[in-house]
Design an enzyme around this catalytic site. Sequence first.
Site, PDB file in Angstrom:
ATOM      1  CG  HIS A   1     -20.359 -28.012 -29.774  1.00 60.49           C
ATOM      2  ND1 HIS A   1     -20.444 -29.351 -29.483  1.00 60.49           N
ATOM      3  CD2 HIS A   1     -21.155 -27.392 -28.870  1.00 60.49           C
ATOM      4  CE1 HIS A   1     -21.249 -29.532 -28.450  1.00 60.49           C
ATOM      5  NE2 HIS A   1     -21.694 -28.359 -28.065  1.00 60.49           N
TER       6      HIS A   1
ATOM      7  CE  LYS B   1     -25.177 -30.747 -19.049  1.00 61.87           C
ATOM      8  NZ  LYS B   1     -24.808 -30.094 -20.309  1.00 61.87           N
TER       9      LYS B   1
ATOM     10  NE  ARG C   1     -29.013 -26.283 -29.133  1.00 57.09           N
ATOM     11  CZ  ARG C   1     -28.765 -27.235 -28.265  1.00 57.09           C
ATOM     12  NH1 ARG C   1     -28.320 -28.397 -28.668  1.00 57.09           N
ATOM     13  NH2 ARG C   1     -28.978 -27.047 -26.986  1.00 57.09           N
TER      14      ARG C   1
ATOM     15  CB  SER D   1     -23.351 -33.465 -26.756  1.00 59.07           C
ATOM     16  OG  SER D   1     -22.512 -32.449 -27.240  1.00 59.07           O
TER      17      SER D   1
HETATM   18  O1  PNS Z   1     -22.377 -27.315 -23.121  1.00 60.47           O
HETATM   19  P1  PNS Z   1     -23.149 -26.875 -21.903  1.00 60.47           P
HETATM   20  O2  PNS Z   1     -23.303 -28.029 -20.938  1.00 60.47           O
HETATM   21  O3  PNS Z   1     -24.446 -26.211 -22.235  1.00 60.47           O
HETATM   22  O4  PNS Z   1     -22.213 -25.763 -21.195  1.00 60.47           O
HETATM   23  C1  PNS Z   1     -22.659 -25.083 -20.040  1.00 60.47           C
HETATM   24  C2  PNS Z   1     -21.482 -24.345 -19.368  1.00 60.47           C
HETATM   25  C3  PNS Z   1     -20.365 -25.308 -19.034  1.00 60.47           C
HETATM   26  C4  PNS Z   1     -20.978 -23.275 -20.300  1.00 60.47           C
HETATM   27  C5  PNS Z   1     -22.049 -23.693 -18.070  1.00 60.47           C
HETATM   28  O5  PNS Z   1     -22.673 -24.668 -17.283  1.00 60.47           O
HETATM   29  C6  PNS Z   1     -20.980 -22.994 -17.234  1.00 60.47           C
HETATM   30  O6  PNS Z   1     -20.551 -21.920 -17.569  1.00 60.47           O
HETATM   31  N1  PNS Z   1     -20.563 -23.637 -16.107  1.00 60.47           N
HETATM   32  C7  PNS Z   1     -19.548 -23.124 -15.205  1.00 60.47           C
HETATM   33  C8  PNS Z   1     -20.170 -22.607 -13.904  1.00 60.47           C
HETATM   34  C9  PNS Z   1     -20.533 -21.140 -14.045  1.00 60.47           C
HETATM   35  O7  PNS Z   1     -19.695 -20.311 -14.294  1.00 60.47           O
HETATM   36  N2  PNS Z   1     -21.835 -20.813 -13.919  1.00 60.47           N
HETATM   37  C10 PNS Z   1     -22.317 -19.468 -14.128  1.00 60.47           C
HETATM   38  C11 PNS Z   1     -22.920 -18.841 -12.901  1.00 60.47           C
HETATM   39  S1  PNS Z   1     -24.283 -19.734 -12.270  1.00 60.47           S
END
Ligand code: PNS
Length: 163
Positions: free
Chosen positions: A17, A41, A90, A128
């Site tokens: 990150h 989660k 990645r 993570s």
């Molecule tokens: O580190 P992660 O868990 O891969 O992050 C994922 C994250 C938090 C960026 C993603 O789940 C997110 O944007 N969640 C907010 C909800 C949202 O806006 N979803 C997009 C439309 S479905």
Amino acid sequence: MRIAVVPGSFDPITKGHMDIILRAKDLFDKVIVLVVINTEKKPAFTPEERVIMIEKVTQGYNNIITDCFDGLLVDYVERVGACAIVKGLRAVSDFEYEFQMALYNKRLYEPAETVFLTTSTENLYLSSSGVKQIAAFGRDISDFVPQEICEEIYQRLYKKKGE
Ligand code: PNS
């Protein structure tokens, strides 16, 4: 001012990150590292703890700030007037999910672009969840997380036998 949001769970923040955040700060005027609360989660660290850890490892950079948000990412992006959402990729396995997210986000808020940065080779395998498992079994995680927060992550996650 060109503002980018780097969203994620950051549970906890890893060197992977950090690599993406530090490269984003050279591409934009201001970078907001956003801890997004994901109700699907079960996190190891509270959102506040994750924000504090990110602040600790980014405090030397005056164009990086940290925030926390519960809701749709694009609503936050619009509110702060950001022009980009920055994500790290990645491997091919990340792509399908990230591509879908990028398309949703573009449809929901047209002005913001999703920018994918290629993860540097030494961080390609980092996650993570991997860090959490390794610490839980008592192994050193200093290769995987920033040094300033390594000990506190370890102390929290290491499950000593008999506890
Ligand atoms: O580190 P992660 O868990 O891969 O992050 C994922 C994250 C938090 C960026 C993603 O789940 C997110 O944007 N969640 C907010 C909800 C949202 O806006 N979803 C997009 C439309 S479905």
